[in-house]
Structure formats: C-alpha cells, structure tokens
Write an enzyme that holds these catalytic residues in place. Structure first.
Site, PDB file in Angstrom:
ATOM      1  N   ARG A   5      62.895  65.796  28.270  1.00  0.00           N
ATOM      2  CA  ARG A   5      63.175  65.645  26.850  1.00  0.00           C
ATOM      3  C   ARG A   5      64.499  66.319  26.515  1.00  0.00           C
ATOM      4  NH1 ARG A   5      60.435  68.758  24.392  1.00  0.00           N
ATOM      5  NH2 ARG A   5      59.106  69.604  26.016  1.00  0.00           N
ATOM      6  N   TYR A  31      63.036  58.503  29.601  1.00  0.00           N
ATOM      7  CA  TYR A  31      62.136  59.504  30.196  1.00  0.00           C
ATOM      8  C   TYR A  31      61.096  60.060  29.230  1.00  0.00           C
ATOM      9  CZ  TYR A  31      60.821  62.650  33.937  1.00  0.00           C
ATOM     10  OH  TYR A  31      60.140  63.263  34.953  1.00  0.00           O
ATOM     11  N   LYS A  61      55.032  62.852  21.864  1.00  0.00           N
ATOM     12  CA  LYS A  61      55.569  63.960  21.063  1.00  0.00           C
ATOM     13  C   LYS A  61      56.150  63.458  19.738  1.00  0.00           C
ATOM     14  CE  LYS A  61      55.049  66.837  24.645  1.00  0.00           C
ATOM     15  NZ  LYS A  61      53.930  67.725  24.867  1.00  0.00           N
ATOM     16  N   HIS A  98      50.067  70.920  19.506  1.00  0.00           N
ATOM     17  CA  HIS A  98      50.421  70.816  20.927  1.00  0.00           C
ATOM     18  C   HIS A  98      49.374  71.576  21.746  1.00  0.00           C
ATOM     19  CE1 HIS A  98      53.842  71.495  24.098  1.00  0.00           C
ATOM     20  NE2 HIS A  98      53.129  70.440  24.376  1.00  0.00           N
ATOM     21  N   SER A 109      55.498  73.613  26.711  1.00  0.00           N
ATOM     22  CA  SER A 109      55.572  72.673  27.829  1.00  0.00           C
ATOM     23  C   SER A 109      55.718  73.426  29.149  1.00  0.00           C
ATOM     24  CB  SER A 109      56.752  71.731  27.639  1.00  0.00           C
ATOM     25  OG  SER A 109      56.550  70.965  26.485  1.00  0.00           O
ATOM     26  N   CYS A 163      53.574  75.367  30.622  1.00  0.00           N
ATOM     27  CA  CYS A 163      53.013  76.718  30.603  1.00  0.00           C
ATOM     28  C   CYS A 163      51.504  76.723  30.814  1.00  0.00           C
ATOM     29  CB  CYS A 163      53.364  77.413  29.302  1.00  0.00           C
ATOM     30  SG  CYS A 163      55.115  77.811  29.179  1.00  0.00           S
ATOM     31  N   ASP A 216      47.108  67.851  26.158  1.00  0.00           N
ATOM     32  CA  ASP A 216      48.447  68.063  25.596  1.00  0.00           C
ATOM     33  C   ASP A 216      48.497  68.073  24.066  1.00  0.00           C
ATOM     34  OD1 ASP A 216      51.277  68.416  26.231  1.00  0.00           O
ATOM     35  OD2 ASP A 216      51.587  66.456  25.329  1.00  0.00           O
ATOM     36  N   ARG A 252      56.708  64.050  37.208  1.00  0.00           N
ATOM     37  CA  ARG A 252      55.476  63.854  36.441  1.00  0.00           C
ATOM     38  C   ARG A 252      54.542  62.838  37.073  1.00  0.00           C
ATOM     39  NH1 ARG A 252      55.020  66.872  31.399  1.00  0.00           N
ATOM     40  NH2 ARG A 252      57.033  67.856  31.179  1.00  0.00           N
TER      41      ARG A 252
END
Ligand code: GDP
Ligand code: PGA
Ligand code: MN
Length: 617
Positions: free
Chosen positions: A91, A230, A239, A259, A281, A283, A306, A398
C-alpha cells in the site's frame, strides 16, 4: 462495448454479459458503468457473475498471458503465483488521499486534497486508461448479502488479478445486483492500473503506472484508485471501502469500522467468548485470528483476520461481524511452528503474490520451513540460493485464500447478526516500554489506550521498517475522517453499551525485547496464556495489580505450564518505567495538540490522570 443496454436479452447469457435484472437501482448502475466506459474506453465490458466457471476462465487467460504461474497441482491444486512489478509491492500511503469537501474533516493524520482539485487530476488520468483492456464490473457485498450489518459496493477495474482477488475476499454475484436493483445503497469504487494498450501492443506481466492515486470521497462515498495493482491499493473492498469509507458511514450511523481480527475462544468448560483485536499491519492479526492454544483444553475458532464492523445491539452489547470472505495474509513468518492453521488453510485454491517458486512448482517463503530449499526462483523471477543472503520472497508477499478453507473457521462465521464481544485488544510492535498485557479501568480509559497505540513500522506499507510511529487504534492509515472525531465517536458508541455488558479493553504487546535484542515472550500459540488471563479477568476470577498505565497481571497468575520464561524476563515484560512513560505522555500531548482542540475532553482528562499517577508512582 459488446453488451450495451440496447441489445436484446440473450437466451443463455454470454460470458461476461450484463444479467437481465430490472429495477431503478440497476438502471442507475448501468448508467454509471456506461459513463465510466465512455471515460476509460475499454475494449470490452465484462459483468462479473462470481461463478466458478468464470473464475477458472479468468485464471486460465492470465496464465496464457504470462500474468500468473500455475503451481504444480500435485502440491498446490488450483493455486497460482503472481509477481508484481518491483515498484508496486505494498500500500502506498503517501499516495492515499481523503478528498472531503472540508479539510478539517480529513484531519491532520490524512492526506487531504480538495475534491474538485483531485477530480481535475483524476479525470485526465482515467481518460482512455483502459484502452486495449477489458473493464470488469464486480458487484460485491461486505458481510452476508442482505445482512443487517452488511454493505454493498461495485468495483470497476481493468485488472483481472483484482477481479479474482475480490472474488476470494468478498461475496460477488448476481444476488448483489438484485439488492442493488431493489434499491439498496451501494458504494462506487473505480480502479485502473493506468496502463492502456495501443493496438497490437504487447502487455506486461504486471501492468501499473509510476503515478499512483488512491482517493476516497467520503461525502459521496466513492473510491478512485489509479496506477497500482497491489493489495489494498487495488482490492478496493478491503481497506478503502471496509475501513476508510465504512468508518465514515459508521460515524453517521452509530457503528464502528475497525482494523480488527475476530475470534471465538472456548475455555476448558466449553464456555465461549468473543474477542476482537486491533494491531497495525503485519503485527500479528492473522496469527492471533488462527491461534492454536498451547494450553490444554482451550480452543479458538476463527471469525475474521483483518476487519471487523462493530455495532451496539439493543441488548447493550457490542456486536461484531467480519465483512470479508477471505484472508489476504502476509506470507513470510507463516510456518508450521508459528501459524500451522494458516499453512493448512493454504493447501490449494490460493493466489500467492511475490513469494518464491520452488523447482517442483510449489511455493516457498522465509519462515515456511526452518531450512530454505537449496534452489529457488525469487519473487522477481531470478535464480536464488541461500548463499545470496537476501530474502527469496518479498517481505510483504501475500496469500489470498477463502476464509471457508480455514480448518478452524467457526461454523457460523458468516452469521448475518455477528457475535457479541467480550473483550477488545489493542496492540502494536513495541520493543520497549509496553507490557505484555494491561487492562483498561473502563471504556473511556480503553479509548485513551487505543488512541495511544504506536508501533514500529513494517513492510506492509512503504516507509522505513522499524521506525516508531503513532498508530491510534491501528487505524492511522485507514480512518476516513478526522481522527479526533473518531476518538469521540468511540466514546459515543461506549455510551450506548450497557455498563456491565460492554467489552473489556486490554492492551497487549507480543514484541517486547530484552537488552540482547531477543523477544522476551514466546508469542504465537503461547499468546493463549494471555487470552486465558484476560478471560479470567472478565470472569472476576483473578485479581490485578494497579499501575499508572492500567491493571497488570500478577506474574504468578499467568498459566506458564510447559514453557520456560525466566522470572527476570517476566519481570521485564511487565516493567513500567515512570520516566519513559512520562516521555510517552509527552508524545501523547504533542500528538493530541495537532488536532486543533478537537480531541475529546474526556481523553485530555485521561492524559492528566496518567501524568498524575506517574508522578506519585
Ligand atoms: P497481520 O498483518 O496483522 O495480520 O500480521 P500477521 O499475523 O500476518 O503477522 C505479521 C508478522 O508478525 C509475521 O511475520 C508473524 O510471524 C509475526 N508475528 C505474529 N504473531 C507474533 C507473535 O506472537 N510473536 C512474534 N515474535 N511475532 C509474531
Ligand atoms: P495489511 O493490508 O497490510 O493490513 O494486511 C494489506 C493491504 O491492504 O494491502
Ligand atoms: Mn493479516
């Protein structure tokens, strides 16, 4: 455009044809699509029906065009590898904008741009941007179609990779169109990779543009994304919609778009609890979402990894759904010893992006196995051996896989009404200062904790990895409006909850390090030991120790059976240094001061109280 509204209805709908669904909402959608087609000038328009046959045809075409590599079905059936352009791997927060009419509504933590100004930039960029490509129209639902907490969107995109990803991550299909036809509100999302093809021009494996814009219009509930293929830049349902736009809808309707992962924890007596947790993100959300407890008798069922949408119920509890239908997870670090559930989820039907390719046609990434294979093709397509000393998979590589494939997914994971929350966790990646777990004294203190989350940067977004940044509620890059107003909205939602039924709030940190740089806490499955303490707190079964920053466990109350954490490490995990915490309070004050007096007084009072407790400590 082969499938215009002027054409007679075919008896059997052709591949990609617009389904014949009547209704005022459908007419509005068709008009919008026709406008976009006139602007972007695609070679064809394809209405996505979400069927298996369509998905397979899209995948096959991408393999033929060199955009995907089909993995060896013996090891990884129905699975593919995509390699992005090396400039398009995460991102791009610097290119992400909130275009609210009023600059104050975006707040100091977002990149604001005036709607008229950005439309003046975007319009010429989108003009002819889909030439030589197919424009896909993807109707999707976040949450089960028609559910009380669900919301609908449509993404128009010229990326078939995005189409197949949205197909995994959301619910796509004609039933969404029927909702739209019937008058349901839908969010408009427009995406182009910004790489038009001249007649006869050869396409590249990963088309994108150096110029990137990810723009949100909170006043008209629209997203326009240009130049990137992406992840969150291109799968706009995630998001962009489910967090940035949904946070604005939630502000106006009285709910929260967060989130957060979502799990059901079942204790040895069979009693179930629901826990949501917000971490920045990369974590540990996906890992905690798929937790396999190392303490006997405990079980965890996955509900989401998420995003969670939270709404106060009539019963005074906070109800949560996972609006997504799949996982877009970080591959590196996902292995048998850390997240075996994820490894099992990825047995097949998975799209991998930017991982390494094995000679046998399977995939590999750092952490999948302890020892790397002797030879690989790295994420950029070059030969790789361990001796080269650089990672074979990109750190933000990913997997995209359906939630239903997770072996510990809850049977009712897509129940429309969701689940009632018992606990909310906030966390980040903090090498120092923040204890393994600390409990908030009440909802307001919990909101104060959430507003103060900071974390070391990861590879999930562009920027310097390791640098500490404030990331309130793990929402810094994802809140679609003024973050101070968002804090106030959290306080307001709390007022709608019944005092004794509101979820309890905790801060956790799996990442504290010793002076020698090693993690003090084993983490992963052993995080169940922290969850166990949290649940015993909820049940009122264990006392806690008051500290200036909240309630801490007595280390003897943690279940540490079967692991060896030296007492010195335990002490260090819970050490509260008043000097460093006063420094944290200074940083909070500095941060709050950037909001022009919009931070709620209740949070300023929490800060003053924290300073007082630190002084007398
Ligand atoms: P997400 O992006 O928030 O979903 O994060 P992930 O669950 O994908 O994890 C990101 C990275 O953090 C991976 O490399 C994980 O292996 C690592 N990680 C997750 N949980 C833990 C933990 O409890 N301890 C440690 N040390 N690392 C963890
Ligand atoms: P994440 O999001 O980094 O929070 O997993 C990924 C993305 O949206 O690109
Ligand atoms: Mn994740």
């Amino acid at each position: 455009i082969p499938f215009s509204s002027a054409q007679p209805a075919p008896t059997t709908p052709a591949f990609g044809a617009r389904p014949e669904i009547a209704g005022a909402g459908m007419t509005a959608l068709v008009e919008w699509v026709e406008e976009l087609a006139a602007l972007t000038e695609p070679a064809a328009v394809h209405w996505v029906d979400g069927s298996r046959a369509e998905n397979e045809a899209l995948l096959r075409a991408m393999v033929d065009e060199g955009k995907l590599i089909k993995l060896n079905p013996e090891w990884r059936p129905g699975s593919y590898l995509a390699r992005s352009h090396p400039s398009d791997v995460a991102r791009t927060e610097a290119r992400t904008f909130i275009a609210s009419e009023n600059e104050q509504d975006a707040g100091p933590t977002n990149n604001w741009i005036a709607p008229t100004e950005i439309r003046g930039i975007l319009n010429p960029l989108f003009q002819g941007s889909m030439r030589g490509r197919t424009m896909y129209v993807v109707p999707f639902s976040m949450g089960p179609v028609g559910g009380p907490l669900s919301h609908i969107g449509v993404q128009v995109t010229d990326s078939p990779y995005a189409v197949t990803s949205i197909g995994i991550m959301t619910r796509v299909g004609a039933d969404v169109l029927r909702e739209i036809a019937g008058g349901a509100h839908w969010v408009k999302t427009v995406h182009s990779v910004g790489a038009p093809l001249a007649p006869g021009q050869q396409d590249v494996a990963w088309p994108c543009n150096d110029e990137k814009y990810i723009v949100h219009f909170p006043d008209t509930l629209e997203v326009w994304s240009y130049g990137s293929g992406y992840g969150g830049n291109a799968i706009l349902a995630k998001k962009c919609f489910a967090l940035r736009i949904a946070s604005v809808i939630g502000r106006d309707e009285g709910w929260l778009a967060e989130h957060m992962l979502l799990i059901r924890v079942i204790d040895p007596r069979g009693k179930a609890y629901h826990v949501a947790a917000a971490f920045p993100s990369a974590c540990g959300k996906t890992n905690l979402a798929m937790l396999r407890p190392t303490i006997p008798g405990w079980r965890v069922e996955t509900l989401g990894d998420d995003i969670a949408w939270l709404r106060p119920g009539e019963d005074g509890r906070l109800w949560a759904i996972n609006p997504e239908a799949g996982f877009f997870g970080v591959a590196p670090g996902t292995g048998e010893s850390t997240n075996v559930t994820a490894v099992e989820t990825l047995w097949g039907n998975t799209i991998f992006t930017n991982v390494a390719l094995r000679p046998d046609g399977d995939v590999w990434w750092e952490g999948l196995t302890d020892e790397p294979p002797a030879h690989l093709t790295d994420w950029e397509g070059n030969p790789w051996t361990p001796a080269m000393g650089r990672p074979a998979a990109h750190p933000n590589s990913r997997f995209t896989v359906s939630a239903a494939q997770c072996p510990q997914i809850a049977d009712d994971w897509d129940a429309p009404q969701g689940v009632p929350l018992d606990a909310i966790l906030f966390g980040g990646r903090r090498a120092t200062n923040v204890p393994l777990v600390v409990e908030a004294t009440d909802w307001t203190h919990g909101v104060f904790m959430g507003s103060n989350i900071s974390s070391e940067r990861t590879a999930a977004a562009e920027g310097t990895v390791g640098e500490l940044r404030r990331d309130p509620f793990a929402m810094l890059p994802f809140c679609g409006y003024n973050m101070a107003d968002y804090f106030g909205h959290w306080l307001k939602v709390g007022q709608k909850l019944r005092f004794d039924r509101a979820p309890r709030v905790f801060q956790v940190n799996w990442f504290r390090k010793g002076a020698d740089g090693r993690f003090l806490w084993p983490g992963f499955g052993d995080n169940s030991r922290v969850v166990d303490w949290i649940i015993r707190r909820i049940e009122g079964q264990v006392p806690a120790v008051d500290s200036p920053i909240g309630r801490l466990p007595r280390t003897e109350d943690l279940n540490l059976e079967g692991i060896d954490v030296p007492q010195a490490d335990l002490d260090e995990l819970f050490a509260i240094d008043p000097v460093s915490w006063t420094r944290e309070a200074d940083l909070t004050e500095e941060f709050y001061s950037t909001f022009d007096g919009r931070v709620p007084a209740a949070l300023q009072a929490e800060l003053a109280a924290l300073r007082y407790r630190l002084k007398v400590a």
